[in-house]
Write a protein that holds these residues in place. Sequence first.
Motif, PDB file in Angstrom:
ATOM      1  N   GLU A 145       0.817  -1.227   0.000  1.00  0.00           N
ATOM      2  CA  GLU A 145       0.000   0.000   0.000  1.00  0.00           C
ATOM      3  C   GLU A 145       0.853   1.281   0.000  1.00  0.00           C
ATOM      4  OE1 GLU A 145      -4.409   0.817   1.045  1.00  0.00           O
ATOM      5  OE2 GLU A 145      -3.355  -1.084   0.837  1.00  0.00           O
ATOM      6  N   ALA A 146       1.900   1.297   0.825  1.00  0.00           N
ATOM      7  CA  ALA A 146       2.656   2.537   1.025  1.00  0.00           C
ATOM      8  C   ALA A 146       3.491   2.929  -0.183  1.00  0.00           C
ATOM      9  CB  ALA A 146       3.556   2.407   2.247  1.00  0.00           C
ATOM     10  N   MET A 147       3.720   1.995  -1.090  1.00  0.00           N
ATOM     11  CA  MET A 147       4.558   2.312  -2.239  1.00  0.00           C
ATOM     12  C   MET A 147       3.760   2.455  -3.527  1.00  0.00           C
ATOM     13  SD  MET A 147       7.919  -0.080  -1.602  1.00  0.00           S
ATOM     14  CE  MET A 147       8.682   0.476  -3.126  1.00  0.00           C
ATOM     15  N   ALA A 148       2.496   2.126  -3.484  1.00  0.00           N
ATOM     16  CA  ALA A 148       1.683   2.133  -4.705  1.00  0.00           C
ATOM     17  C   ALA A 148       1.578   3.548  -5.257  1.00  0.00           C
ATOM     18  CB  ALA A 148       0.297   1.583  -4.404  1.00  0.00           C
TER      19      ALA A 148
ATOM     20  N   VAL B 189      -8.057   2.806  -7.441  1.00  0.00           N
ATOM     21  CA  VAL B 189      -8.418   3.354  -8.753  1.00  0.00           C
ATOM     22  C   VAL B 189      -9.913   3.114  -8.964  1.00  0.00           C
ATOM     23  CG1 VAL B 189      -7.808   1.207  -9.955  1.00  0.00           C
ATOM     24  CG2 VAL B 189      -7.887   3.365 -11.231  1.00  0.00           C
ATOM     25  N   VAL B 190     -10.569   4.123  -9.510  1.00  0.00           N
ATOM     26  CA  VAL B 190     -11.969   3.973  -9.890  1.00  0.00           C
ATOM     27  C   VAL B 190     -11.995   3.828 -11.404  1.00  0.00           C
ATOM     28  CG1 VAL B 190     -14.220   5.105  -9.982  1.00  0.00           C
ATOM     29  CG2 VAL B 190     -12.786   5.338  -7.932  1.00  0.00           C
ATOM     30  N   CYS B 191     -12.469   2.666 -11.875  1.00  0.00           N
ATOM     31  CA  CYS B 191     -12.530   2.387 -13.302  1.00  0.00           C
ATOM     32  C   CYS B 191     -13.944   2.659 -13.817  1.00  0.00           C
ATOM     33  CB  CYS B 191     -12.182   0.922 -13.584  1.00  0.00           C
ATOM     34  SG  CYS B 191     -10.502   0.487 -13.135  1.00  0.00           S
TER      35      CYS B 191
ATOM     36  N   GLY C 130      -8.906  10.984   1.993  1.00  0.00           N
ATOM     37  CA  GLY C 130      -7.512  10.636   2.253  1.00  0.00           C
ATOM     38  C   GLY C 130      -7.041   9.354   1.580  1.00  0.00           C
ATOM     39  N   VAL C 131      -7.910   8.743   0.754  1.00  0.00           N
ATOM     40  CA  VAL C 131      -7.462   7.578  -0.018  1.00  0.00           C
ATOM     41  C   VAL C 131      -6.982   8.098  -1.377  1.00  0.00           C
ATOM     42  CG1 VAL C 131      -8.105   5.360  -1.009  1.00  0.00           C
ATOM     43  CG2 VAL C 131      -9.205   6.153   1.104  1.00  0.00           C
ATOM     44  N   GLU C 132      -5.690   7.989  -1.606  1.00  0.00           N
ATOM     45  CA  GLU C 132      -5.132   8.529  -2.848  1.00  0.00           C
ATOM     46  C   GLU C 132      -5.656   7.687  -4.020  1.00  0.00           C
ATOM     47  OE1 GLU C 132      -0.707  10.225  -3.980  1.00  0.00           O
ATOM     48  OE2 GLU C 132      -0.927   8.321  -2.954  1.00  0.00           O
ATOM     49  N   THR C 133      -6.475   8.287  -4.827  1.00  0.00           N
ATOM     50  CA  THR C 133      -7.238   7.521  -5.814  1.00  0.00           C
ATOM     51  C   THR C 133      -7.062   8.105  -7.212  1.00  0.00           C
ATOM     52  OG1 THR C 133      -8.890   7.053  -4.107  1.00  0.00           O
ATOM     53  CG2 THR C 133      -9.573   6.715  -6.396  1.00  0.00           C
ATOM     54  N   ALA C 134      -6.905   7.207  -8.184  1.00  0.00           N
ATOM     55  CA  ALA C 134      -6.882   7.619  -9.587  1.00  0.00           C
ATOM     56  C   ALA C 134      -8.239   7.317 -10.205  1.00  0.00           C
ATOM     57  CB  ALA C 134      -5.789   6.864 -10.343  1.00  0.00           C
ATOM     58  N   LEU C 135      -8.563   8.052 -11.262  1.00  0.00           N
ATOM     59  CA  LEU C 135      -9.784   7.784 -12.004  1.00  0.00           C
ATOM     60  C   LEU C 135      -9.378   7.301 -13.386  1.00  0.00           C
ATOM     61  CD1 LEU C 135     -12.926   8.074 -12.223  1.00  0.00           C
ATOM     62  CD2 LEU C 135     -12.513  10.371 -13.161  1.00  0.00           C
TER      63      LEU C 135
END
Lengths: 577, 577
Positions: free
Chosen positions: A476-479, A484-486, A511-516
């Motif tokens: 988790e800490a290195m991702a 990701v939201v697909c 606070g959840v680092e998320t990509a779209l």
Amino acid sequence: MRLSQFHLHTSKETPADAEVISHKLMLKAGMIRKLAAGLYTWSPLGLRVLRKVERAVREEMDAAGAIEVLMPSVQPRELWEETGRWQKFGGQLLKIKDRKDAEYCYGPTHEEVITDFARNELASYKQLPVNFYQIQTKFRDEIRPRFGVMRAREFLMKDAYSFHISDADLVREYRNMHDTYSRIFTRLGLKFRAVQADSGAIGGDASQEFHVLADSGEDAIAYCIEDDSDGSGYAANLEAAEAVAPGERPAATEAMHQIDTPTQKTCEEVAALMGIALERTVKSVALMGVDADAKPQFGLALVRGDHAVNEIKLAKLPGLGDYRLATEAEIAEHLGSEPGFLGPVAPKNAIRIVADRSVAAMADFVVGANETGYHLAGVNWGRDLPEPDTVADIRNVVAGDPSPDGRGTLAIARGIEVGHVFQLGRKYAEAMKCTVLDDNGKAATPAMGCYGIGVSRIVAAAIEQNFDANGIAWPEAMAPWQAVVCVINPKKDPAVAEAAEALYRELNAAGVETALDDRGLRPGAMFADIELIGIPHRVVVSERGLASGSFEYRHRRAEEAENLDRSALLARLGVAG
Amino acid sequence: MRLSQFHLHTSKETPADAEVISHKLMLKAGMIRKLAAGLYTWSPLGLRVLRKVERAVREEMDAAGAIEVLMPSVQPRELWEETGRWQKFGGQLLKIKDRKDAEYCYGPTHEEVITDFARNELASYKQLPVNFYQIQTKFRDEIRPRFGVMRAREFLMKDAYSFHISDADLVREYRNMHDTYSRIFTRLGLKFRAVQADSGAIGGDASQEFHVLADSGEDAIAYCIEDDSDGSGYAANLEAAEAVAPGERPAATEAMHQIDTPTQKTCEEVAALMGIALERTVKSVALMGVDADAKPQFGLALVRGDHAVNEIKLAKLPGLGDYRLATEAEIAEHLGSEPGFLGPVAPKNAIRIVADRSVAAMADFVVGANETGYHLAGVNWGRDLPEPDTVADIRNVVAGDPSPDGRGTLAIARGIEVGHVFQLGRKYAEAMKCTVLDDNGKAATPAMGCYGIGVSRIVAAAIEQNFDANGIAWPEAMAPWQAVVCVINPKKDPAVAEAAEALYRELNAAGVETALDDRGLRPGAMFADIELIGIPHRVVVSERGLASGSFEYRHRRAEEAENLDRSALLARLGVAG
């Protein structure tokens, strides 16, 4: 981050020139791109991971009381002459001449520069202890750069150097750094082990290496199984792990006798022929060292048939500092035999016998007969040949050996070195005349420690430990992103795009680092990318899911996806619903 | 941060070898230490400031949609051969040979590397536009490194490179970067100006420089006074600022006549002798260019006595690309005169007359007579000498000139260049055969922009703009800490130490980055340090203050300290009480 705005550039092809899995996956995922031998550009994706590691290292170093500085990468030759390393460092030192023909190197390490800084900045013991660190680009001109960023020429390193008025203070900071390194690797989610190291060329009094455990690791590590639950038990690089002294030598029970071994040259072959355990045979390694008068001396190093000689231990013995293997001619001269049938009994000339402690404790053992086609069995020390000239620990430990700390048995694992802590002592400070005034007003040479972490190498090492057939599975800490939201078919149904966008914003806000993933790819291609680049949490927003009020969720390490309603999904991602 | 735990190392001595104030103050404050010519170690204090700048740059670049990468500092010669810059870049390029004698340079800039990255990474117009940036160490082998980190050899730079399918897209991103740079320098609290630049050796279509304004700046900047309130008005580097065409030439009113000027050689001396305004005289600069057949051609460049020739404008005229000043022998040959009495009237040979537009619009002017000891007055074009061969803008603008945008008059300021935005066009992409498929499936060469910021130079430039007799006065955003709590006599009275500690914690918790000066220095020495290193807000906790329930507060730029009660203090620091 919207992936449509991010330069993600994966590849389906497996790069032909990559030898290890981390190199292959970093290229396939588009994390790095090769510029020249051992030189890599970090893409946006790769850099996100690298910065995660860098930040963890910086925050833990700061918390440990170390103070960040930034030294030049280009270093003047004069400083390296003061420590003698301009010559001694060898070919890895990239030497540079400027337009005025002044000589420099691209720093592979910064002991000289920090000691120069210290001798100018530090005047009094009151300024000590102090630990300066930097996170900075280094260069080592490897003969054969390989494995991508694992052994690149230009790389990112955290190096720290501490200064102390007393040895006790040095030991205290050394322990502090040891504990800090443990916190860093724990925080990064890596399985690792701190091991006793041979301190090698940098020299000094004590040192430990930190290894990320991975089957592909270049180093072998011996550790105590029984002590392994919290990682605090005995562990050492195989180079340095002590083989515990065996018990008393048993009494002889057999007479020495010759065995026909017409084609059997190895201990394995002889033991098989005789139907005995390999542990009853002794391997003889012929070598050339020097005697007490520094004259060439032929010797045999003896280890049990199931053991291997440890070259580093051997080279620490008197007269063997620069030993080499003997040639066939030297073997013939001293033993009158050809390789494959060597042994310590009745040599032609006087030779030196160096026996591993386990060999010195054997009775009724098997050795070569110094005659082609024959071995000797039932051999016993003192009776059939003199006691060994030297008895020492000269072998690698093996799984099942007792642990030197007396708390169980050893196992062997493989590791990738990602950190190293050293007690340098006063070597550099003395060479460079760095002193401070002590509390009596007298000039005192400070003791130094140095502490390195291979920041860019950690990225590759983590992959070696965390991958599967579909790609990387980041801790988790290195991702690059935690989640990701697909979006499936965003153009077809605006409601799907809107729901995905809303979830993406909500997760980031929580606070959840998320990509779209709004690139509009078809599900198969999109999911393959996301698995390849190793995002821990994947959420799929689709028309069908939206209709049933559910999201498809899958952890990177899970076998299957599951459909979760909104609150279950948020709970799974650690967000209060 | 407790300063007792921080390596603060100020000096009372003013360094003798530092020429500019920022270099002096950075050394005195202990922000940097010299390792070798143009190579500096950033101390803990210096690095804190450098990182503030770095963070502001990164956050604004991210917000502007640029994507961070990290390229190697060491670059292979082959790439630089593709653009021809391996030879053309000149002595600033630090060349390196590795152990295999392969040639590299320490990158002074990364156009070649990013274009190589792009030609491998970018296949389709769909991946454009994209803007890659990095914050990375560069090296330029300056002949005379000076002014500390202002013109160091190794330095930290933010460089960005954008790729576009159309010129319109390039212009759009160029504007985006212009606006982003304005946001960065505004955020850092710097007075700056974006100016039109001569794009110089990097080439391309359009470029602007960003200058931090400071009296000590190496560059002169012309800007429109009336437009200056928001910094959006006309501004240009003096090299590039246009001198607006003057009005019509007046009619001649005087006859040409000779003046005795036995010792008067300069326009100033002649004007003083004659009692006329300097603007009525004309300066003649003798130079050698080439004619249309590329044969050497002697010429005179004429500017008004109160103006200066602009060499860059001059060199843009046909035949003057490589002009040089004429020698005394050439002057004697073509004009029959010695320097000091030159003029365009009746030369010995045919010469080229290049008149500034303001000179071409003059009547009744004064020039040298081409005879030692004489000038000519009442000279008029067309009557006393032919009309000029070339009329062009060849002078520097001066304060009071009309602004080229027609909105007022120009003033001159001095500046330090800290940023530069370029429209590179297709120069690099063409040279390196970088193409993408356009929407017709045809290979198209992308247009490029490049955008640099001198991260480490900004630190020095900010000091040049923000200092007084006691040291640095940082803008809030660049200060190592926003505030410092100073403790007087902490060992004497534990209550004082406790109160200071509590305030220190409270301010940090409230988001005011605060240091605690717990070093136990006497007030004079402590305050001198704090002023030298430029902390904006200073709070003193003392026994006396504590007794009266007050804190002594002083802003770095305030004349006096003031005593504030707790809530007033918090309000002053922007903390809700």
